[in-house]
Design a protein around this motif. Sequence first.
Motif, PDB file in Angstrom:
ATOM      1  N   GLU A 229       0.804  -1.072   0.077  1.00 29.00           N
ATOM      2  CA  GLU A 229       0.004   0.158  -0.020  1.00 29.00           C
ATOM      3  C   GLU A 229       0.783   1.216   0.101  1.00 29.00           C
ATOM      4  OE1 GLU A 229      -0.499  -2.639   1.885  1.00 29.00           O
ATOM      5  OE2 GLU A 229      -2.554  -2.844   2.072  1.00 29.00           O
ATOM      6  N   ALA A 230       1.860   1.294   0.839  1.00 30.18           N
ATOM      7  CA  ALA A 230       2.768   2.539   0.790  1.00 30.18           C
ATOM      8  C   ALA A 230       3.402   2.581  -0.503  1.00 30.18           C
ATOM      9  CB  ALA A 230       3.885   2.109   1.957  1.00 30.18           C
ATOM     10  N   ARG A 231       3.735   1.744  -1.288  1.00 35.25           N
ATOM     11  CA  ARG A 231       4.437   1.839  -2.403  1.00 35.25           C
ATOM     12  C   ARG A 231       3.297   2.453  -3.683  1.00 35.25           C
ATOM     13  NH1 ARG A 231       6.808  -3.045  -1.450  1.00 35.25           N
ATOM     14  NH2 ARG A 231       5.179  -4.273  -2.478  1.00 35.25           N
ATOM     15  N   ARG A 232       2.196   1.832  -3.405  1.00 31.64           N
ATOM     16  CA  ARG A 232       1.083   2.293  -4.379  1.00 31.64           C
ATOM     17  C   ARG A 232       0.788   3.922  -3.986  1.00 31.64           C
ATOM     18  NH1 ARG A 232      -0.655  -2.716  -3.619  1.00 31.64           N
ATOM     19  NH2 ARG A 232      -2.590  -2.329  -2.335  1.00 31.64           N
ATOM     20  N   LEU A 233       0.697   4.257  -2.682  1.00 31.89           N
ATOM     21  CA  LEU A 233       0.230   5.598  -2.375  1.00 31.89           C
ATOM     22  C   LEU A 233       1.391   6.367  -2.679  1.00 31.89           C
ATOM     23  CD1 LEU A 233      -1.367   7.624  -1.191  1.00 31.89           C
ATOM     24  CD2 LEU A 233      -0.646   6.746   1.193  1.00 31.89           C
ATOM     25  N   ALA A 234       2.797   6.167  -2.634  1.00 31.71           N
ATOM     26  CA  ALA A 234       3.897   6.958  -3.067  1.00 31.71           C
ATOM     27  C   ALA A 234       3.781   7.124  -4.400  1.00 31.71           C
ATOM     28  CB  ALA A 234       4.965   6.028  -2.704  1.00 31.71           C
ATOM     29  N   ALA A 235       3.435   6.178  -5.431  1.00 28.12           N
ATOM     30  CA  ALA A 235       3.279   6.290  -6.897  1.00 28.12           C
ATOM     31  C   ALA A 235       2.169   7.128  -7.116  1.00 28.12           C
ATOM     32  CB  ALA A 235       3.038   4.919  -7.445  1.00 28.12           C
ATOM     33  N   LEU A 236       0.972   6.992  -6.370  1.00 30.57           N
ATOM     34  CA  LEU A 236      -0.259   7.802  -6.736  1.00 30.57           C
ATOM     35  C   LEU A 236       0.158   9.333  -6.184  1.00 30.57           C
ATOM     36  CD1 LEU A 236      -3.355   7.672  -6.963  1.00 30.57           C
ATOM     37  CD2 LEU A 236      -3.480   7.794  -4.605  1.00 30.57           C
ATOM     38  N   LEU A 237       0.987   9.536  -5.266  1.00 32.39           N
ATOM     39  CA  LEU A 237       1.054  11.061  -4.831  1.00 32.39           C
ATOM     40  C   LEU A 237       2.216  11.741  -5.861  1.00 32.39           C
ATOM     41  CD1 LEU A 237       1.699  10.697  -0.935  1.00 32.39           C
ATOM     42  CD2 LEU A 237      -0.447  11.761  -2.234  1.00 32.39           C
ATOM     43  N   VAL A 238       3.209  11.006  -6.116  1.00 29.62           N
ATOM     44  CA  VAL A 238       4.297  11.476  -7.144  1.00 29.62           C
ATOM     45  C   VAL A 238       3.607  11.795  -8.557  1.00 29.62           C
ATOM     46  CG1 VAL A 238       6.294  10.568  -8.372  1.00 29.62           C
ATOM     47  CG2 VAL A 238       6.041  10.225  -6.003  1.00 29.62           C
ATOM     48  N   ARG A 239       2.568  10.824  -8.677  1.00 29.51           N
ATOM     49  CA  ARG A 239       1.980  11.242 -10.029  1.00 29.51           C
ATOM     50  C   ARG A 239       0.896  12.442 -10.208  1.00 29.51           C
ATOM     51  NH1 ARG A 239       1.505   4.867 -11.676  1.00 29.51           N
ATOM     52  NH2 ARG A 239       3.489   4.248 -11.317  1.00 29.51           N
ATOM     53  N   ASP A 240       0.242  12.248  -8.930  1.00 31.95           N
ATOM     54  CA  ASP A 240      -0.954  13.319  -8.726  1.00 31.95           C
ATOM     55  C   ASP A 240      -0.537  14.717  -8.461  1.00 31.95           C
ATOM     56  OD1 ASP A 240      -2.557  11.364  -9.646  1.00 31.95           O
ATOM     57  OD2 ASP A 240      -4.140  11.966  -8.381  1.00 31.95           O
ATOM     58  N   ARG A 241       0.756  14.623  -7.778  1.00 37.74           N
ATOM     59  CA  ARG A 241       0.927  16.031  -7.134  1.00 37.74           C
ATOM     60  C   ARG A 241       2.502  16.350  -7.296  1.00 37.74           C
ATOM     61  NH1 ARG A 241      -3.753  15.787  -6.628  1.00 37.74           N
ATOM     62  NH2 ARG A 241      -4.875  16.045  -4.832  1.00 37.74           N
ATOM     63  N   PRO A 242       2.926  16.549  -8.686  1.00 38.00           N
ATOM     64  CA  PRO A 242       4.401  16.624  -9.115  1.00 38.00           C
ATOM     65  C   PRO A 242       5.143  17.697  -8.096  1.00 38.00           C
ATOM     66  CG  PRO A 242       2.735  17.233 -10.594  1.00 38.00           C
ATOM     67  CD  PRO A 242       1.728  16.769  -9.668  1.00 38.00           C
ATOM     68  N   ARG A 243       4.470  18.626  -7.596  1.00 42.18           N
ATOM     69  CA  ARG A 243       5.035  19.449  -6.853  1.00 42.18           C
ATOM     70  C   ARG A 243       5.160  19.152  -5.327  1.00 42.18           C
ATOM     71  NH1 ARG A 243       4.777  24.964  -8.717  1.00 42.18           N
ATOM     72  NH2 ARG A 243       4.267  25.767  -6.930  1.00 42.18           N
ATOM     73  N   TRP A 244       4.968  18.115  -4.810  1.00 41.62           N
ATOM     74  CA  TRP A 244       4.973  17.735  -3.528  1.00 41.62           C
ATOM     75  C   TRP A 244       6.365  16.778  -3.569  1.00 41.62           C
ATOM     76  CZ3 TRP A 244      -0.200  15.402  -1.293  1.00 41.62           C
ATOM     77  CH2 TRP A 244      -1.174  16.431  -1.271  1.00 41.62           C
ATOM     78  N   ARG A 245       6.815  16.943  -2.261  1.00 38.80           N
ATOM     79  CA  ARG A 245       8.048  16.263  -2.086  1.00 38.80           C
ATOM     80  C   ARG A 245       7.567  15.051  -1.134  1.00 38.80           C
ATOM     81  NH1 ARG A 245      12.338  17.158   2.624  1.00 38.80           N
ATOM     82  NH2 ARG A 245      14.029  15.450   2.001  1.00 38.80           N
ATOM     83  N   VAL A 246       7.529  13.651  -1.824  1.00 34.67           N
ATOM     84  CA  VAL A 246       7.286  12.464  -1.180  1.00 34.67           C
ATOM     85  C   VAL A 246       8.287  11.566  -0.797  1.00 34.67           C
ATOM     86  CG1 VAL A 246       5.622  10.391  -1.634  1.00 34.67           C
ATOM     87  CG2 VAL A 246       5.156  12.513  -2.746  1.00 34.67           C
ATOM     88  N   VAL A 247       8.521  11.432   0.484  1.00 33.69           N
ATOM     89  CA  VAL A 247       9.672  10.611   1.094  1.00 33.69           C
ATOM     90  C   VAL A 247       9.022   9.437   1.625  1.00 33.69           C
ATOM     91  CG1 VAL A 247      11.614  10.687   2.438  1.00 33.69           C
ATOM     92  CG2 VAL A 247      10.813  12.782   1.495  1.00 33.69           C
ATOM     93  N   THR A 248       9.479   8.031   1.270  1.00 38.37           N
ATOM     94  CA  THR A 248       8.972   7.110   1.768  1.00 38.37           C
ATOM     95  C   THR A 248      10.226   6.359   2.854  1.00 38.37           C
ATOM     96  OG1 THR A 248       7.597   6.305   0.038  1.00 38.37           O
ATOM     97  CG2 THR A 248       8.371   4.622   1.641  1.00 38.37           C
ATOM     98  N   SER A 249      10.001   6.090   4.073  1.00 38.47           N
ATOM     99  CA  SER A 249      10.923   5.557   4.857  1.00 38.47           C
ATOM    100  C   SER A 249      10.837   4.040   5.163  1.00 38.47           C
ATOM    101  CB  SER A 249      10.608   6.245   6.210  1.00 38.47           C
ATOM    102  OG  SER A 249      11.618   5.739   7.309  1.00 38.47           O
ATOM    103  N   LEU A 250      11.762   3.334   5.079  1.00 42.48           N
ATOM    104  CA  LEU A 250      11.882   2.053   5.283  1.00 42.48           C
ATOM    105  C   LEU A 250      12.765   1.663   6.359  1.00 42.48           C
ATOM    106  CD1 LEU A 250      12.447   0.758   1.240  1.00 42.48           C
ATOM    107  CD2 LEU A 250      10.138   1.095   2.676  1.00 42.48           C
ATOM    108  N   ALA A 251      12.348   0.403   6.887  1.00 40.62           N
ATOM    109  CA  ALA A 251      12.941   0.097   8.403  1.00 40.62           C
ATOM    110  C   ALA A 251      14.290  -0.342   7.837  1.00 40.62           C
ATOM    111  CB  ALA A 251      12.154  -0.991   9.052  1.00 40.62           C
TER     112      ALA A 251
END
Length: 255
Positions: A17-39
């Motif tokens: 879900e986190a991967r899909r949400l990151a992809a959604l945000l990156v594509r839909d909101r190109p002016r946002w900075r989207v950082v995913t954190s992994l353990a």
Amino acid sequence: MVAVADLTVLLLGGTGEARRLAALLVRDRPRWRVVTSLAGRVADPALPEGEVRIGGFGGPAGLVDWLRRERVDAVLDVTHPFAATMSASAVSACAETGVPLLVVRRPGWTAQPGDAWRRVPSLAAAAETVAGMGERVFLTTGRQSLAAFADLDRHWFLVRSVDHPEPPLPRRLTVVLDRGPFTVDGELALLRRYGIDVLVTKDSGGTMTAAKLDAARRLGLPVVMVDRPSAPPSDQVTRIEDALPWLAAHPSSSI
Ligand code: NAP
């Protein structure tokens, strides 16, 4: 000139879900900075779109520092439902910094007619329950949960995990290295090939790993289902799409 992001969003990840949400945000909101954190638990993780940082923050205090340093506007906790320490850390750090927090969590599984599930509150309780059941156990609770079953010498375990598990481990053990999604046919074949008597799983929910439950039902096998830890006290949605309106409604989102 360095481009300034309209909004910086931290996704606590480690799930599909986190991967899909990151992809959604990156594509839909190109002016946002989207950082995913992994353990950093998995040797070769599937990487999401957008920025990625890997490794623990150093507890709630470390996360507070990180949120301030990176000027984070919102945190989306899209960790696995059993990653309770990370979720608690996010609640604490967001409360201290005033950064809004949304938990995106898939629903748990629900038993269907024909299922023979025994719900238990913890891994320790699962091990106690298994002790009184059939000898051949398919253990799908993750490689970091095996210590709870290490003393069950009478049983034989089939363990499936992404990376090889480390001790303490049950004495009689076969490891299959694999990662989902899995199919019902594949799970039926596995359960039959290894002559499994009982399946042990966490109530992870979602579709990626649900096929084993269908397969167990078809073969009439009992399932020991470990209940989730309680949900963190914060805003919560079950679908990744619902994160967008939540972010848009947030005051620091100017777009
Ligand atoms: P956990 O017990 O809740 O977290 C232990 C520590 O690992 C946290 O205190 C944190 O270290 C660090 N951590 C966990 N998730 C992190 C993230 N996304 N980014 C940065 N640091 C993180 O977590 P866990 O159950 O070991 O799960 C670890 C990761 O695997 C999570 O991202 C989760 O989504 C994923 N995962 C877990 C399961 C499961 O069954 N538990 C299944 C599939 C995937 P600090 O305190 O130093 O910040």
